[in-house]
Design a protein around this motif. Structure first.
Motif, PDB file in Angstrom:
ATOM      1  N   VAL A  19       0.841  -1.204   0.000  1.00  0.00           N
ATOM      2  CA  VAL A  19       0.000   0.000   0.000  1.00  0.00           C
ATOM      3  C   VAL A  19       0.871   1.247   0.000  1.00  0.00           C
ATOM      4  CG1 VAL A  19      -1.678   1.316   1.361  1.00  0.00           C
ATOM      5  CG2 VAL A  19      -1.984  -1.129   1.053  1.00  0.00           C
ATOM      6  N   PHE A  20       1.938   1.225   0.796  1.00  0.00           N
ATOM      7  CA  PHE A  20       2.861   2.366   0.842  1.00  0.00           C
ATOM      8  C   PHE A  20       3.520   2.583  -0.520  1.00  0.00           C
ATOM      9  CE2 PHE A  20       7.155   4.042   1.544  1.00  0.00           C
ATOM     10  CZ  PHE A  20       6.834   5.249   2.148  1.00  0.00           C
ATOM     11  N   ALA A  21       3.945   1.498  -1.177  1.00  0.00           N
ATOM     12  CA  ALA A  21       4.588   1.614  -2.489  1.00  0.00           C
ATOM     13  C   ALA A  21       3.612   2.138  -3.542  1.00  0.00           C
ATOM     14  CB  ALA A  21       5.152   0.267  -2.915  1.00  0.00           C
ATOM     15  N   ALA A  22       2.374   1.666  -3.500  1.00  0.00           N
ATOM     16  CA  ALA A  22       1.370   2.152  -4.446  1.00  0.00           C
ATOM     17  C   ALA A  22       1.079   3.635  -4.222  1.00  0.00           C
ATOM     18  CB  ALA A  22       0.088   1.336  -4.319  1.00  0.00           C
ATOM     19  N   THR A  24       3.133   5.833  -2.939  1.00  0.00           N
ATOM     20  CA  THR A  24       4.300   6.592  -3.381  1.00  0.00           C
ATOM     21  C   THR A  24       4.321   6.724  -4.899  1.00  0.00           C
ATOM     22  OG1 THR A  24       5.522   5.769  -1.463  1.00  0.00           O
ATOM     23  CG2 THR A  24       6.818   6.716  -3.242  1.00  0.00           C
ATOM     24  N   CYS A  25       3.963   5.664  -5.600  1.00  0.00           N
ATOM     25  CA  CYS A  25       3.890   5.724  -7.065  1.00  0.00           C
ATOM     26  C   CYS A  25       2.816   6.701  -7.533  1.00  0.00           C
ATOM     27  CB  CYS A  25       3.633   4.342  -7.641  1.00  0.00           C
ATOM     28  SG  CYS A  25       5.024   3.225  -7.506  1.00  0.00           S
ATOM     29  N   LEU A  26       1.651   6.663  -6.901  1.00  0.00           N
ATOM     30  CA  LEU A  26       0.582   7.601  -7.270  1.00  0.00           C
ATOM     31  C   LEU A  26       1.001   9.041  -7.005  1.00  0.00           C
ATOM     32  CD1 LEU A  26      -2.761   5.958  -6.107  1.00  0.00           C
ATOM     33  CD2 LEU A  26      -2.040   6.491  -8.425  1.00  0.00           C
ATOM     34  N   ALA A  27       1.645   9.282  -5.871  1.00  0.00           N
ATOM     35  CA  ALA A  27       2.107  10.636  -5.565  1.00  0.00           C
ATOM     36  C   ALA A  27       3.167  11.076  -6.577  1.00  0.00           C
ATOM     37  CB  ALA A  27       2.664  10.700  -4.150  1.00  0.00           C
ATOM     38  N   GLY A  28       4.036  10.167  -6.980  1.00  0.00           N
ATOM     39  CA  GLY A  28       5.045  10.501  -7.981  1.00  0.00           C
ATOM     40  C   GLY A  28       4.430  10.859  -9.320  1.00  0.00           C
ATOM     41  N   LEU A  58      -2.097  13.247  -6.457  1.00  0.00           N
ATOM     42  CA  LEU A  58      -1.131  13.616  -5.424  1.00  0.00           C
ATOM     43  C   LEU A  58      -1.720  13.439  -4.031  1.00  0.00           C
ATOM     44  CD1 LEU A  58       1.702  14.739  -4.999  1.00  0.00           C
ATOM     45  CD2 LEU A  58       0.734  17.023  -5.135  1.00  0.00           C
ATOM     46  N   ALA A  59      -2.956  13.897  -3.831  1.00  0.00           N
ATOM     47  CA  ALA A  59      -3.605  13.779  -2.524  1.00  0.00           C
ATOM     48  C   ALA A  59      -3.862  12.320  -2.152  1.00  0.00           C
ATOM     49  CB  ALA A  59      -4.912  14.568  -2.517  1.00  0.00           C
ATOM     50  N   VAL A  60      -4.362  11.534  -3.097  1.00  0.00           N
ATOM     51  CA  VAL A  60      -4.632  10.122  -2.826  1.00  0.00           C
ATOM     52  C   VAL A  60      -3.326   9.371  -2.573  1.00  0.00           C
ATOM     53  CG1 VAL A  60      -5.502   7.986  -3.855  1.00  0.00           C
ATOM     54  CG2 VAL A  60      -6.831  10.075  -4.042  1.00  0.00           C
ATOM     55  N   GLY A  61      -2.290   9.699  -3.328  1.00  0.00           N
ATOM     56  CA  GLY A  61      -0.996   9.056  -3.137  1.00  0.00           C
ATOM     57  C   GLY A  61      -0.397   9.352  -1.773  1.00  0.00           C
ATOM     58  N   ILE A  62      -0.489  10.596  -1.330  1.00  0.00           N
ATOM     59  CA  ILE A  62       0.032  10.957  -0.010  1.00  0.00           C
ATOM     60  C   ILE A  62      -0.775  10.265   1.084  1.00  0.00           C
ATOM     61  CG2 ILE A  62       0.268  12.888   1.610  1.00  0.00           C
ATOM     62  CD1 ILE A  62       1.086  14.611  -0.799  1.00  0.00           C
ATOM     63  N   ALA A  63      -2.093  10.223   0.929  1.00  0.00           N
ATOM     64  CA  ALA A  63      -2.931   9.560   1.928  1.00  0.00           C
ATOM     65  C   ALA A  63      -2.612   8.064   2.003  1.00  0.00           C
ATOM     66  CB  ALA A  63      -4.411   9.783   1.598  1.00  0.00           C
ATOM     67  N   LEU A  64      -2.464   7.402   0.864  1.00  0.00           N
ATOM     68  CA  LEU A  64      -2.130   5.977   0.864  1.00  0.00           C
ATOM     69  C   LEU A  64      -0.743   5.724   1.454  1.00  0.00           C
ATOM     70  CD1 LEU A  64      -3.480   4.574  -2.508  1.00  0.00           C
ATOM     71  CD2 LEU A  64      -4.198   3.968  -0.215  1.00  0.00           C
ATOM     72  N   SER A  65       0.209   6.588   1.149  1.00  0.00           N
ATOM     73  CA  SER A  65       1.551   6.428   1.707  1.00  0.00           C
ATOM     74  C   SER A  65       1.528   6.557   3.220  1.00  0.00           C
ATOM     75  CB  SER A  65       2.502   7.463   1.112  1.00  0.00           C
ATOM     76  OG  SER A  65       2.671   7.253  -0.255  1.00  0.00           O
ATOM     77  N   LEU A  66       0.787   7.529   3.715  1.00  0.00           N
ATOM     78  CA  LEU A  66       0.685   7.721   5.162  1.00  0.00           C
ATOM     79  C   LEU A  66       0.010   6.528   5.827  1.00  0.00           C
ATOM     80  CD1 LEU A  66       1.133   9.644   7.544  1.00  0.00           C
ATOM     81  CD2 LEU A  66      -1.129  10.578   7.077  1.00  0.00           C
ATOM     82  N   LEU A  67      -1.080   6.051   5.234  1.00  0.00           N
ATOM     83  CA  LEU A  67      -1.771   4.895   5.799  1.00  0.00           C
ATOM     84  C   LEU A  67      -0.906   3.633   5.754  1.00  0.00           C
ATOM     85  CD1 LEU A  67      -5.393   5.343   4.461  1.00  0.00           C
ATOM     86  CD2 LEU A  67      -4.600   5.581   6.795  1.00  0.00           C
ATOM     87  N   GLY A  68      -0.174   3.454   4.668  1.00  0.00           N
ATOM     88  CA  GLY A  68       0.721   2.307   4.564  1.00  0.00           C
ATOM     89  C   GLY A  68       1.846   2.366   5.581  1.00  0.00           C
ATOM     90  N   PHE A  69       2.395   3.554   5.795  1.00  0.00           N
ATOM     91  CA  PHE A  69       3.467   3.716   6.780  1.00  0.00           C
ATOM     92  C   PHE A  69       2.960   3.447   8.191  1.00  0.00           C
ATOM     93  CE2 PHE A  69       5.867   6.401   9.725  1.00  0.00           C
ATOM     94  CZ  PHE A  69       7.127   5.849   9.563  1.00  0.00           C
ATOM     95  N   LEU A  70       1.805   4.006   8.517  1.00  0.00           N
ATOM     96  CA  LEU A  70       1.239   3.755   9.847  1.00  0.00           C
ATOM     97  C   LEU A  70       0.877   2.286  10.024  1.00  0.00           C
ATOM     98  CD1 LEU A  70      -1.045   6.885  10.348  1.00  0.00           C
ATOM     99  CD2 LEU A  70       1.162   6.399  11.426  1.00  0.00           C
ATOM    100  N   GLY A  71       0.416   1.641   8.970  1.00  0.00           N
ATOM    101  CA  GLY A  71       0.111   0.220   9.037  1.00  0.00           C
ATOM    102  C   GLY A  71       1.353  -0.623   9.248  1.00  0.00           C
TER     103      GLY A  71
END
Length: 85
Positions: A19-22, A24-28, A58-71
């Protein structure tokens, strides 16, 4: 019983890394489209949707990265509040 819990811990960690990698890719991709829309115009022809879509990616990518990191942190520490986020 302990082996199953350990396996679940690592499976949750791997899922959250994905989830974190996805995210990060979306944010990129969102940053790429926001910074250089001309380079991305060849792929997507609609210009007005392109700028709004870039910030949405960008917003969805940052949200997914944050959720993946916290997970990931929650899975490694076995922290229930972090996993519930």
């Amino acid at each position: 019983p302990m082996g199953v819990l350990s396996c679940m811990k690592y499976l949750m960690f791997i899922f959250n890394v994905l989830v974190f990698a996805a995210g990060t890719c979306l944010a990129g991709v969102g940053v790429w489209v926001a910074v250089d829309p001309a380079g991305f115009q060849d792929i997507v022809a609609a210009k007005p949707v392109l700028s709004a879509g870039a910030y949405l990616l960008l917003a969805v990518g940052i949200a997914l990265s944050l959720l993946g990191f916290l997970g990931c942190c929650g899975a490694l520490r076995r922290s229930r509040p972090l996993l519930l986020v």
